[in-house]
Write a protein that holds these residues in place. Structure first.
Motif, short mmCIF file in Angstrom:
data_model
loop_
_atom_site.label_atom_id
_atom_site.label_comp_id
_atom_site.label_asym_id
_atom_site.label_seq_id
_atom_site.Cartn_x
_atom_site.Cartn_y
_atom_site.Cartn_z
N ASN A 312 0.85 -1.20 0.00
CA ASN A 312 0.00 0.00 0.00
C ASN A 312 0.88 1.24 0.00
N ARG A 313 0.90 1.93 -1.13
CA ARG A 313 1.78 3.08 -1.29
C ARG A 313 1.42 4.22 -0.34
N TYR A 314 2.39 5.09 -0.10
CA TYR A 314 2.24 6.30 0.73
C TYR A 314 1.89 5.98 2.19
N SER A 315 2.24 4.82 2.67
CA SER A 315 1.87 4.46 4.04
C SER A 315 2.83 5.01 5.08
N TYR A 316 3.80 5.83 4.65
CA TYR A 316 4.67 6.54 5.59
C TYR A 316 4.27 8.00 5.72
N SER A 317 3.16 8.36 5.11
CA SER A 317 2.76 9.76 5.21
C SER A 317 1.25 9.93 5.23
N TYR A 318 0.52 9.26 4.34
CA TYR A 318 -0.90 9.54 4.19
C TYR A 318 -1.82 8.46 4.72
N TYR A 346 1.75 -4.87 3.18
CA TYR A 346 2.84 -4.07 3.72
C TYR A 346 2.65 -2.57 3.46
N ALA A 347 3.29 -1.81 4.33
CA ALA A 347 3.36 -0.36 4.12
C ALA A 347 4.34 -0.08 2.98
N GLY A 348 3.86 0.60 1.96
CA GLY A 348 4.71 0.94 0.82
C GLY A 348 5.28 2.34 0.97
N GLY A 349 6.32 2.60 0.21
CA GLY A 349 6.99 3.88 0.27
C GLY A 349 6.30 4.95 -0.55
N ASN A 350 6.98 6.08 -0.66
CA ASN A 350 6.47 7.23 -1.39
C ASN A 350 7.12 7.28 -2.77
N PRO A 351 6.32 7.22 -3.85
CA PRO A 351 6.90 7.26 -5.20
C PRO A 351 7.65 8.56 -5.49
N LEU A 352 7.32 9.63 -4.77
CA LEU A 352 8.02 10.90 -4.97
C LEU A 352 9.27 10.93 -4.08
N VAL A 356 17.89 9.82 -0.51
CA VAL A 356 17.94 9.21 0.82
C VAL A 356 16.72 8.32 1.02
N MET A 357 15.55 8.80 0.65
CA MET A 357 14.35 7.98 0.73
C MET A 357 14.51 6.70 -0.07
N ASN A 358 15.10 6.80 -1.24
CA ASN A 358 15.25 5.64 -2.11
C ASN A 358 16.07 4.53 -1.46
N LEU A 359 17.11 4.88 -0.71
CA LEU A 359 17.92 3.86 -0.05
C LEU A 359 17.08 3.05 0.93
N PHE A 360 16.30 3.74 1.75
CA PHE A 360 15.45 3.04 2.71
C PHE A 360 14.38 2.22 2.00
N GLN A 361 13.81 2.77 0.95
CA GLN A 361 12.69 2.10 0.29
C GLN A 361 13.16 0.89 -0.51
N LEU A 362 14.38 0.91 -1.00
CA LEU A 362 14.95 -0.28 -1.61
C LEU A 362 15.11 -1.39 -0.58
N GLU A 363 15.70 -1.05 0.57
CA GLU A 363 15.88 -2.05 1.62
C GLU A 363 14.54 -2.61 2.08
N MET A 364 13.59 -1.73 2.32
CA MET A 364 12.27 -2.13 2.79
C MET A 364 11.60 -3.09 1.82
N THR A 365 11.60 -2.75 0.54
CA THR A 365 10.91 -3.57 -0.44
C THR A 365 11.59 -4.92 -0.61
N ALA A 366 12.92 -4.93 -0.56
CA ALA A 366 13.64 -6.20 -0.66
C ALA A 366 13.26 -7.15 0.47
N LYS A 367 13.16 -6.61 1.68
CA LYS A 367 12.80 -7.45 2.83
C LYS A 367 11.34 -7.91 2.76
N GLN A 368 10.46 -7.05 2.28
CA GLN A 368 9.06 -7.41 2.19
C GLN A 368 8.82 -8.52 1.18
N TRP A 377 11.08 -8.61 7.29
CA TRP A 377 10.64 -7.24 7.50
C TRP A 377 9.93 -7.18 8.85
N PRO A 378 10.34 -6.29 9.76
CA PRO A 378 9.76 -6.29 11.11
C PRO A 378 8.35 -5.72 11.19
N GLY A 379 7.85 -5.17 10.09
CA GLY A 379 6.53 -4.57 10.12
C GLY A 379 6.61 -3.09 10.41
#
Length: 409
Positions: A312-318, A346-352, A356-368, A377-379
């Motif tokens: 689910n995209r934008y789950s770190y903001s909206y 899973y909580a998805g990242g922000n496409p925009l 720096v965001m991209n580094l975290f979102q790559l790691e997150m998606t790989a684990k998910q 992924w710890p959730g």
């Protein structure tokens, strides 16, 4: 932060001058990359033609990117208007986060930045005092007067995007450039979609890291870019060298879930919106032809697709991912989805995303997607990005924090 001055004479432009870029559809561009050169796997392009930078003996320099073309500077801008989140992330990454005076949606959008920066010692973004540019309504409404009120040194905004706002025309964009400060930005590379007609002849598409490289030149922070890009390339190389066989990769539905309706997105398409998902090389659950801006799926249709994983995209903001999971689990049909049954929503990242965001979102998606390869992924239930055991991190937090804080030793 922003100046309170509303003066409109030539002094508002100060040392920042639009040079050869023609904002209303000119084809006069300095060395723009062709679309066929864009990378599609998330790696940093080695192409150098995407931008052009020249420095004179006096210290003045110029930077070029479509659709604006070339913009000349005497020094890095210190009061910058930003609409899209990726440019705020770039400003922070290059040591100029305090230059940002605005965001399109300042209150909610900045949540994505805070979630990631909380894991980087000494890195933060102060959103207090930011001007929210979009005033809402049925479309995107941005008052022209705010450009004069903020009196920015640079509008780090794609002028083609501004032309799409309610009540704006290319002539208005040119007037702001003449009266206040130049434009510089590119956001239709998000999905490599068509820009407004006024910019059709001058537009080019770039990867996220090509845009990041160009903006680093604006802030004269190329060394920081190089260091971050090297980490990014290592992360992508690690992921792609460790992927399971194609037959063992899960099908993935990238969606926004609102009131019982799933709004889908592609997973592997070109554009910086997919810079954190495309390197995963996982099969998207939706056929490319089935996904458009207006696409929507109800529970029954989603059950027919029945993806292994739902992000689910934008789950770190909206969007509250806990509420999304609960709603799906309580639905007679939604609870039958394979991803729900296997607790893989899973909580998805922000496409925009910026660098720096991209580094975290790559790691997150790989684990998910690939917990056996990259660790569970710890959730995520809101707040900061979750703590990851050091031996399971795909990049060194201290190293990234040091780069952003200017320690390049």
């Amino acid at each position: 932060m922003a100046s309170d001055s509303g003066e409109r004479d030539d002094t508002t432009r100060r040392r920042y001058l639009a040079a050869t870029g023609a904002l209303a559809g000119s084809a006069l561009l300095a060395g723009c990359q062709s679309e066929s050169d864009a990378t599609t796997d998330g790696t940093t392009s080695t192409t150098t033609d995407a931008t052009t930078r020249a420095t004179t003996d006096s210290g003045a320099y110029s930077v070029s990117m479509a659709p604006v073309g070339e913009v000349a500077f005497e020094e890095p801008p210190s009061n910058v208007m930003v609409y899209s989140l990726l440019y705020a992330d770039m400003a922070v990454a290059y040591g100029h986060g305090d230059a940002v005076n605005s965001l399109g949606f300042s209150t909610n959008a900045a949540g994505s930045l805070h979630a990631y920066y909380d894991r980087l010692d000494g890195v933060s973004f102060d959103q207090s005092g930011l001007t929210q540019l979009n005033q809402g309504g049925s479309g995107i409404t941005v008052d022209k007067e705010v450009f004069y009120d903020l009196n920015s040194d640079l509008h780090l905004i794609d002028p083609a995007l501004v032309v799409s706002f309610d009540g704006w025309e290319a002539s208005d964009v040119q007037q702001i450039a003449d009266d206040v400060a130049p434009w510089f930005g590119n956001v239709y590379s998000r999905r490599n979609t068509e820009p407004p007609e006024a910019y059709a002849d001058s537009y080019e598409y770039y990867t996220l890291w090509e845009i990041a490289e160009t903006v680093s030149q604006v802030f004269q922070a190329q060394a920081r870019y190089d260091a971050l890009a090297a980490i990014h390339d290592d992360v992508v190389a690690t992921i792609q060298s460790t992927l399971p066989p194609e037959s063992e990769r899960p099908t993935v539905a990238s969606v926004i879930f609102i009131d019982g309706t799933f709004y889908p997105s592609t997973f592997n398409a070109d554009g910086f919106a997919h810079a954190h998902t495309r390197p995963m090389r996982a099969p998207g659950a939706f056929a490319e032809s089935d996904v458009s801006y207006r696409s929507a799926y109800d529970y029954e249709t989603m059950l027919e697709v029945d993806p292994d994983v739902i992000i689910n995209r934008y789950s770190y903001s909206y969007y509250d991912i806990t509420s999304v999971r609960q709603t799906l689990a309580e639905s007679a049909v939604g609870s039958r989805l394979t991803a729900v049954e296997n607790d893989r929503v899973y909580a998805g990242g922000n496409p925009l995303q910026g660098p720096v965001m991209n580094l975290f979102q790559l790691e997150m998606t790989a684990k998910q997607l690939y917990p056996e390869q990259f660790g569970e992924w710890p959730g995520y239930d809101g707040g900061p990005y979750p703590e990851i055991p050091e031996d399971e991190q795909l990049f060194d937090r201290d190293e990234v924090a040091a780069i952003v804080n200017g320690d390049l030793s």
